[in-house]
Design an enzyme around this catalytic site. Structure first.
Site, short mmCIF file in Angstrom:
data_model
loop_
_atom_site.label_atom_id
_atom_site.label_comp_id
_atom_site.label_asym_id
_atom_site.label_seq_id
_atom_site.Cartn_x
_atom_site.Cartn_y
_atom_site.Cartn_z
N LYS A 149 0.71 -1.14 0.37
CA LYS A 149 0.16 0.15 -0.18
C LYS A 149 0.65 1.35 -0.30
O LYS A 149 0.20 2.06 0.27
CB LYS A 149 -1.42 0.19 1.71
CG LYS A 149 -2.06 -0.99 1.28
CD LYS A 149 -2.35 -0.92 0.00
CE LYS A 149 -2.61 -2.56 -0.60
NZ LYS A 149 -4.11 -2.78 -1.70
N GLY A 192 2.86 2.53 -2.31
CA GLY A 192 2.36 2.62 -4.22
C GLY A 192 3.06 1.76 -5.43
O GLY A 192 3.07 2.43 -7.01
N THR A 193 2.57 0.47 -5.24
CA THR A 193 3.67 -0.79 -5.51
C THR A 193 2.55 -0.39 -7.08
O THR A 193 3.42 -0.42 -8.46
CB THR A 193 2.85 -2.44 -5.31
OG1 THR A 193 2.48 -1.95 -3.70
CG2 THR A 193 3.29 -3.11 -5.78
N HIS A 220 7.55 -7.50 -1.96
CA HIS A 220 7.38 -6.92 -0.62
C HIS A 220 7.51 -7.39 0.07
O HIS A 220 7.95 -6.62 1.49
CB HIS A 220 5.57 -7.50 -0.24
CG HIS A 220 4.19 -6.39 -1.44
ND1 HIS A 220 4.77 -4.56 -1.35
CD2 HIS A 220 3.46 -6.90 -1.76
CE1 HIS A 220 3.66 -4.79 -1.85
NE2 HIS A 220 2.46 -5.87 -2.68
P1 PAP Z 1 -0.64 -2.64 -3.08
O1 PAP Z 1 1.35 -3.17 -2.24
O2 PAP Z 1 -1.28 -4.20 -2.29
O3 PAP Z 1 -0.08 -3.19 -4.81
P2 PAP Z 1 -0.02 -0.52 -3.54
O4 PAP Z 1 -0.31 -0.01 -5.11
O5 PAP Z 1 0.81 -0.03 -2.82
O6 PAP Z 1 -1.11 -1.59 -3.35
O7 PAP Z 1 -1.46 0.43 -3.03
C1 PAP Z 1 -2.33 1.08 -3.54
C2 PAP Z 1 -2.39 2.73 -2.68
O8 PAP Z 1 -2.17 2.83 -4.06
C3 PAP Z 1 -4.04 2.80 -2.54
O9 PAP Z 1 -4.17 3.67 -1.66
P3 PAP Z 1 -5.36 4.56 -0.52
O10 PAP Z 1 -5.43 3.51 -0.23
O11 PAP Z 1 -5.05 5.75 0.19
O12 PAP Z 1 -6.25 5.28 -1.88
C4 PAP Z 1 -4.68 3.35 -4.10
O13 PAP Z 1 -5.41 4.50 -4.24
C5 PAP Z 1 -3.27 3.95 -4.97
N1 PAP Z 1 -2.81 3.93 -6.06
C6 PAP Z 1 -3.23 3.36 -7.01
N2 PAP Z 1 -3.11 3.90 -7.53
C7 PAP Z 1 -2.31 5.03 -7.58
C8 PAP Z 1 -1.68 6.17 -8.84
N3 PAP Z 1 -1.77 5.48 -10.24
N4 PAP Z 1 -1.78 7.30 -8.36
C9 PAP Z 1 -2.22 7.46 -6.98
N5 PAP Z 1 -1.79 6.44 -6.29
C10 PAP Z 1 -2.43 4.83 -6.13
#
Ligand code: PAP
Length: 337
Positions: free
Chosen positions: A81, A83-84, A142
């Protein structure tokens, strides 16, 4: 039986025997190590200082046994969570920018997580079968740096981190959606308490971040350390840095043609979250895990924690962050960029 069939069969049974040995080792490990409350499953297990889902422990053993890196490989590492999804899209579209047009791009048709493999879950034998991917191969993980096999830590790694308060809130939402139906819901108060104790998948958060931060200071050419907040504020600046690090700097002609801006736009929260594939599509990981793409796009903002955490909770997390990062030179949270 022909010689080649004999050799293949012998090799396969040797691999099966090795695999079975790892399964045995995993079983003993799980019985021996400390366990704590899980977020999506009943228990997480403390493996070499980090709290992991039992499958992630098994996969880590497999990774050490089978994964073979190539010198050109690039890894994306992150705490969940942080920014992956965003980085996956940016790295994929930057490396492949000469291959695809921006008007009809693969990211319009598949979720960012399909761009390259997530090695924490690609179970055996897939882990030893990434030779078909074009160089530079890209992989996401991760795992903290201390749990990666040496063949990976010698490759280039892009690490992204984020304010732990936003990570906690984002993770609680995500894990609540994926929590086993056999368990009672996990309240935010419980999640907060566990997070502060370091108990959440891949936690403790702070030790995870520090494992990469310290290595990035020692070998800056091998680890690019990024912050979500910095990416939100100056996406073009960060993307240019990312391209240089990955060995594909933007040329003057590309800058002239606004390629940087086009990639930033393609990978923005607004663009990706509004695509049909990210509203309705499903991402399969390994053989068993399926995640609806929409769960990777919630708010995509800095500071959503303010809508969920009390002042007391904020003070406690900030206090832990200050304490743990003291003397490291790393600042997270407000004014971190
Ligand atoms: P993961 O580690 O499970 O793959 P990851 O992508 O790191 O998840 O985290 C998801 C977060 O990134 C979400 O944040 P939020 O819950 O605070 O909203 C998601 O909304 C955000 N996110 C996904 N894509 C983007 C993007 N293109 N730009 C900015 N934030 C993003």
């Amino acid at each position: 039986m022909s010689i080649s069939t004999y050799l293949t069969t012998t090799l396969e049974s040797k691999q099966d025997a090795d695999y079975n040995k790892i399964c045995e080792e995993h079983k003993h490990l799980i019985e021996a190590v400390p366990k704590g409350n899980g977020w999506s499953v009943q228990h997480l297990y403390n493996y070499n200082g980090f709290w992991l889902h039992p499958n992630s422990i098994k996969n880590n053993l497999l990774l050490h046994a089978y994964f073979k890196s190539q010198p050109t490989d690039i890894f994306l590492a992150s705490f969940m969570k942080a920014g992956t999804t965003w980085l996956k899209a940016l790295m994929f579209s930057t490396i492949n920018r000469h291959r695809y047009s921006f008007s009809d791009h693969p990211l319009h048709h598949h979720g960012p997580h399909a761009s390259f493999p997530y090695i924490d879950i690609e179970t055996y034998p897939a882990i030893s079968d990434f030779t078909h991917l074009p160089a530079p191969r890209m992989f996401a993980t991760h795992y903290p740096r201390t749990l990666l096999p040496p063949c990976i830590t010698s490759c280039k790694i892009v690490y992204v981190c984020r304010d732990p308060k936003d990570v906690l809130v984002s993770k609680w939402h995500f894990m609540s959606n994926h929590r086993s139906k056999d368990l009672p819901p996990l309240s935010l108060d419980e999640a907060f308490e566990l997070f502060c104790q370091g108990i959440s998948d891949y936690g403790p958060f702070w030790e995870h971040v520090l494992s990469y931060w310290r290595a990035s200071l020692e070998t800056p050419d091998k680890i690019l350390f990024l912050k979500y907040e910095e990416m939100k504020k100056q996406p073009e600046v960060v993307l240019r840095k990312l391209a240089v690090f990955m060995g594909k700097p933007f040329t003057a002609e590309e800058l002239e043609k606004s390629v940087v801006e086009k990639i930033v736009e393609l990978c923005s929260f607004e663009t990706l979250s509004n695509l049909e594939v990210n509203k309705k599509g499903v991402q399969k990981f390994g053989k068993f895990l399926e995640v609806e793409n929409r769960h990777y796009f919630r708010k995509g903002e800095i500071g959503d924690w303010k809508n969920h955490l009390s002042e007391e909770m904020k003070q406690r997390i900030d206090g832990i962050t200050n304490e743990k990062l003291k003397g490291s030179g790393l600042i997270l949270g407000v004014n971190s960029t």
